[in-house]
Design an enzyme around this catalytic site. Sequence first.
Site, PDB file in Angstrom:
ATOM      1  N   HIS A  83      -8.848  19.771 -16.367  1.00  0.00           N
ATOM      2  CA  HIS A  83      -8.630  19.998 -17.612  1.00  0.00           C
ATOM      3  C   HIS A  83      -7.370  19.694 -18.208  1.00  0.00           C
ATOM      4  O   HIS A  83      -6.924  19.891 -19.434  1.00  0.00           O
ATOM      5  CB  HIS A  83      -9.121  21.395 -18.010  1.00  0.00           C
ATOM      6  CG  HIS A  83     -10.410  21.852 -17.997  1.00  0.00           C
ATOM      7  ND1 HIS A  83     -11.210  22.002 -18.939  1.00  0.00           N
ATOM      8  CD2 HIS A  83     -11.282  22.173 -16.857  1.00  0.00           C
ATOM      9  CE1 HIS A  83     -12.466  22.375 -18.624  1.00  0.00           C
ATOM     10  NE2 HIS A  83     -12.621  22.397 -17.286  1.00  0.00           N
ATOM     11  N   ASP A 137      -6.811  16.366 -18.727  1.00  0.00           N
ATOM     12  CA  ASP A 137      -6.805  15.156 -19.262  1.00  0.00           C
ATOM     13  C   ASP A 137      -7.068  15.031 -20.551  1.00  0.00           C
ATOM     14  O   ASP A 137      -6.436  14.243 -21.195  1.00  0.00           O
ATOM     15  CB  ASP A 137      -8.077  14.180 -18.521  1.00  0.00           C
ATOM     16  CG  ASP A 137      -9.506  15.007 -18.876  1.00  0.00           C
ATOM     17  OD1 ASP A 137      -9.388  16.092 -19.116  1.00  0.00           O
ATOM     18  OD2 ASP A 137     -10.426  14.534 -18.604  1.00  0.00           O
ATOM     19  N   GLY A 174     -25.326  17.485 -11.234  1.00  0.00           N
ATOM     20  CA  GLY A 174     -24.810  18.735 -11.706  1.00  0.00           C
ATOM     21  C   GLY A 174     -23.826  19.471 -10.730  1.00  0.00           C
ATOM     22  O   GLY A 174     -23.454  20.513 -10.889  1.00  0.00           O
ATOM     23  N   ALA A 175     -23.199  18.616  -9.957  1.00  0.00           N
ATOM     24  CA  ALA A 175     -22.210  19.258  -8.825  1.00  0.00           C
ATOM     25  C   ALA A 175     -20.944  18.998  -9.138  1.00  0.00           C
ATOM     26  O   ALA A 175     -20.072  19.288  -8.369  1.00  0.00           O
ATOM     27  CB  ALA A 175     -22.628  18.336  -7.522  1.00  0.00           C
ATOM     28  N   ASP A 191     -12.730  10.739 -15.582  1.00  0.00           N
ATOM     29  CA  ASP A 191     -13.840  10.441 -14.822  1.00  0.00           C
ATOM     30  C   ASP A 191     -14.091   9.039 -14.646  1.00  0.00           C
ATOM     31  O   ASP A 191     -14.286   8.149 -13.691  1.00  0.00           O
ATOM     32  CB  ASP A 191     -15.249  11.084 -15.396  1.00  0.00           C
ATOM     33  CG  ASP A 191     -14.959  12.537 -15.097  1.00  0.00           C
ATOM     34  OD1 ASP A 191     -14.109  13.054 -14.387  1.00  0.00           O
ATOM     35  OD2 ASP A 191     -15.714  13.267 -15.633  1.00  0.00           O
ATOM     36  N   TYR A 242     -16.959  24.803 -21.800  1.00  0.00           N
ATOM     37  CA  TYR A 242     -16.157  23.655 -21.950  1.00  0.00           C
ATOM     38  C   TYR A 242     -15.363  23.621 -23.247  1.00  0.00           C
ATOM     39  O   TYR A 242     -14.055  23.225 -23.247  1.00  0.00           O
ATOM     40  CB  TYR A 242     -16.811  22.568 -21.472  1.00  0.00           C
ATOM     41  CG  TYR A 242     -15.837  21.264 -21.323  1.00  0.00           C
ATOM     42  CD1 TYR A 242     -15.441  20.705 -19.658  1.00  0.00           C
ATOM     43  CD2 TYR A 242     -15.401  20.224 -22.188  1.00  0.00           C
ATOM     44  CE1 TYR A 242     -14.678  19.736 -19.596  1.00  0.00           C
ATOM     45  CE2 TYR A 242     -14.617  19.402 -22.136  1.00  0.00           C
ATOM     46  CZ  TYR A 242     -14.397  18.833 -20.482  1.00  0.00           C
ATOM     47  OH  TYR A 242     -13.425  17.755 -20.506  1.00  0.00           O
TER      48      TYR A 242
END
Length: 390
Positions: A42, A44, A130-131, A180, A232
């Site tokens: 978090h 980024d 979802g991982a 990502d 989030y």
Amino acid sequence: MTSTAPSNARAHELADRFEATFGAAPHGVWAAPGRVNLIGEHTDYNEGFVLPFAIDNRARTAVRLRDDSTVRLLSTSGDQRLVEAATTALAPGTVTRWAKYPLGVVWALQQHGIEVPGFDLLLDSDVPLGAGLSSSHAIECAVATALNELTGAGLSAEEMVLLTQHAENAFVGAPTGIMDQSASLRGATGHAVFLDCRDQSVELVPFQTLEAGLVLLVIDTKVEHSHADGGYASRRAACELGAERMGVKALRDVAVADLQNASGLLDATTFRRVRHIVTENDRVLQTVDVLQTRGPAHIGPLLDASHASMRDDFEISCPELDLAVDTARIHGAIGARMTGGGFGGSAIALTPVQDEQQVRDAVTRAFADAGLTRPDIFTVTPSAGAARIP
């Protein structure tokens, strides 16, 4: 995929399946990896530092341009219904299911002034959904790499990072940063990607686990999460509030030494959110230094501290993640933490090779004893970034 040959074989199988499905051979197959974030969670979107690496699980897209504006999308797994859309009628909120990721890229390219014709696309991905391993960004980066080449857009990796971020933020509706995409587009074998999210500068840092007698285990808890959910977004809002109250552009500009003053300016919850970001940025810098000077066998305490901060200050862990992390540590991991956006997904455990099976067995047993779904446990190695597969 841990070598070029299997990856090529899978790409050739995808091309054959594409031809059987759409009646003509694809113009090519492009692949982009998922990612594991070694440390820096978090940070980024707070213009801070992150240290992810591209993994050997990939999304592959076989693509053929059409001479009209129709897009036809099909996946080899999951929801295998054919999706049809027109490049001339794309708008945020109009696309659902997995199709929003490739079509979001098309929309973002159009927003960038690039004309995108219709195309047929067949997707094959072994990045777990979802991982917390960035399966959606792997799709977006594979599609962006393909269309960048096929349209002759000539975008650099840095430009494609921002373009796919725009697709995620404005089309998909997920307020993510650039970590990502940067790992997926700019990764390199045997290295982690040390990314400064303020200026997009990248330094490749050696992260060679096997040479150090280690494996990095991913423990997929099977608790699915979604970046587009309220948890989030609320964390991001708290960070923005903290930066505003502290009079800085972003929390990147707050040092660990400033936290004492911050406690008097912020409510208790916002302070904890800020403290996580500030200390996590510091942990990323420490991890890079340790990897460059002492090697991966010495970063365990930093991984452990990161998990504690995410659990207690940012409050994005969950019982399944905590169980995975704690059990792995007790049974041999030298460091472990949740990875990804949180609220589910995966944990990572840096483990001596000789203790790998012990950790696997202990975590599986702990989940069974707790009545939880059996976790999926696998190893990952730092891999190359997005590219066309020969």
